[in-house]
Design an enzyme around this catalytic site. Structure first.
Site, PDB file in Angstrom:
ATOM      1  N   HIS A  95     -19.538   3.702  -3.886  1.00 12.86           N
ATOM      2  CA  HIS A  95     -19.018   2.826  -4.940  1.00 12.86           C
ATOM      3  C   HIS A  95     -19.664   1.444  -4.850  1.00 12.86           C
ATOM      4  O   HIS A  95     -19.284   0.609  -4.026  1.00 12.86           O
ATOM      5  CB  HIS A  95     -17.494   2.741  -4.852  1.00 12.86           C
ATOM      6  N   HIS A 109     -20.190  11.204  -9.695  1.00 15.06           N
ATOM      7  CA  HIS A 109     -19.567  12.010  -8.647  1.00 15.06           C
ATOM      8  C   HIS A 109     -18.241  12.586  -9.132  1.00 15.06           C
ATOM      9  O   HIS A 109     -17.719  12.203 -10.175  1.00 15.06           O
ATOM     10  CB  HIS A 109     -19.382  11.197  -7.362  1.00 15.06           C
ATOM     11  N   CYS A 147      -5.141   8.792  -7.557  1.00 17.58           N
ATOM     12  CA  CYS A 147      -6.485   9.287  -7.857  1.00 17.58           C
ATOM     13  C   CYS A 147      -7.222   9.475  -6.536  1.00 17.58           C
ATOM     14  O   CYS A 147      -6.808   8.957  -5.509  1.00 17.58           O
ATOM     15  CB  CYS A 147      -7.252   8.287  -8.720  1.00 17.58           C
ATOM     16  N   HIS A 195     -10.844  11.766  -4.512  1.00 13.68           N
ATOM     17  CA  HIS A 195     -12.072  12.552  -4.557  1.00 13.68           C
ATOM     18  C   HIS A 195     -11.890  13.832  -3.748  1.00 13.68           C
ATOM     19  O   HIS A 195     -11.556  13.762  -2.566  1.00 13.68           O
ATOM     20  CB  HIS A 195     -13.224  11.746  -3.957  1.00 13.68           C
ATOM     21  N   GLU A 213      -1.318   8.787   0.152  1.00 17.58           N
ATOM     22  CA  GLU A 213      -1.035   7.521  -0.519  1.00 17.58           C
ATOM     23  C   GLU A 213       0.448   7.277  -0.740  1.00 17.58           C
ATOM     24  O   GLU A 213       0.910   6.145  -0.656  1.00 17.58           O
ATOM     25  CB  GLU A 213      -1.746   7.459  -1.875  1.00 17.58           C
ATOM     26  N   GLU A 234     -17.300   2.604 -11.398  1.00 17.53           N
ATOM     27  CA  GLU A 234     -16.790   3.974 -11.262  1.00 17.53           C
ATOM     28  C   GLU A 234     -17.581   4.809 -12.252  1.00 17.53           C
ATOM     29  O   GLU A 234     -17.742   4.418 -13.414  1.00 17.53           O
ATOM     30  CB  GLU A 234     -15.291   4.054 -11.581  1.00 17.53           C
ATOM     31  N   GLU A 250     -17.523   8.808 -12.931  1.00 18.74           N
ATOM     32  CA  GLU A 250     -16.878  10.016 -12.429  1.00 18.74           C
ATOM     33  C   GLU A 250     -16.678  11.104 -13.475  1.00 18.74           C
ATOM     34  O   GLU A 250     -16.355  10.823 -14.627  1.00 18.74           O
ATOM     35  CB  GLU A 250     -15.498   9.662 -11.853  1.00 18.74           C
TER      36      GLU A 250
END
Length: 182
Positions: free
Chosen positions: A25, A32, A67, A69, A87, A114, A116
């Site tokens: 990032h 990604h 959110c 990955h 989280e 970002e 994505e």
């Protein structure tokens, strides 16, 4: 938590490799894979979270629930469950696809990008929240209609991905149906 990576993608969405999450990032973030999730409680209220100030991109911004990955070899659904535990300290129902082909690119005020392919999911919480302060600085349970009205009226107050997801009429319809189905 172990070091996370992002799965790099070509323009067709085919994986081409991995890169450490924080190194990925930058002002020149490569495309990604990610995911975005909207969590609801038993009353049908949406969990809206405020990103911790320590976050690299969009610190302190209000956004949808969680959110992240997916890691190499991990399904998007398993990644949603993993990040909800990390989280929010919460267990959830199996995530349901809401907007499978969501893709976006946005630049935060510091210049971090970002970029994505980011399937969107909805799920219900099945346990109490135990917030990780390194990830979330505040949260609210809200009626979805109020959140959507807030996004429409003041989009600058929310993460760009949340605004773009809410702008999709099919995703909005599916989220509303999910919220109403207790």
């Amino acid at each position: 938590m172990q070091t996370e990576h992002v799965i790099l993608l070509n323009a067709q969405g085919v994986p081409t490799g991995t890169l450490e999450k924080y190194a990925a990032h930058t002002a020149d973030t490569l495309l990604h894979l990610a995911f975005s999730s909207w969590l609801f409680n038993a009353k049908g209220q949406l969990l809206v979270t405020r990103r911790a100030l320590s976050k690299k991109a969009w610190p302190g911004v209000w956004t949808n629930s969680v959110c992240g990955h997916p890691q190499l070899g991990e399904s998007n659904e398993d990644a949603v469950i993993r990040r909800c535990r990390y989280e929010l300290g919460v267990e959830i129902t199996p995530p349901e696809s809401i907007y499978p082909d969501f893709r976006y690119r946005a630049t935060d005020p510091s210049g971090i990008v970002e970029n994505e392919v980011c399937p969107v999911f909805a799920a219900r919480t099945t346990s109490a929240l135990q917030i990780n302060d390194d990830e979330v600085m505040d949260y609210q349970w809200c009626d979805l209609a109020d959140v959507l009205h807030g996004i429409d009226a003041t989009p600058w107050a929310f993460s760009p991905w949340m605004v773009m997801q809410a702008a999709n009429s099919e995703a909005r319809k599916l989220l509303s149906a999910f919220a109403q189905h207790n």
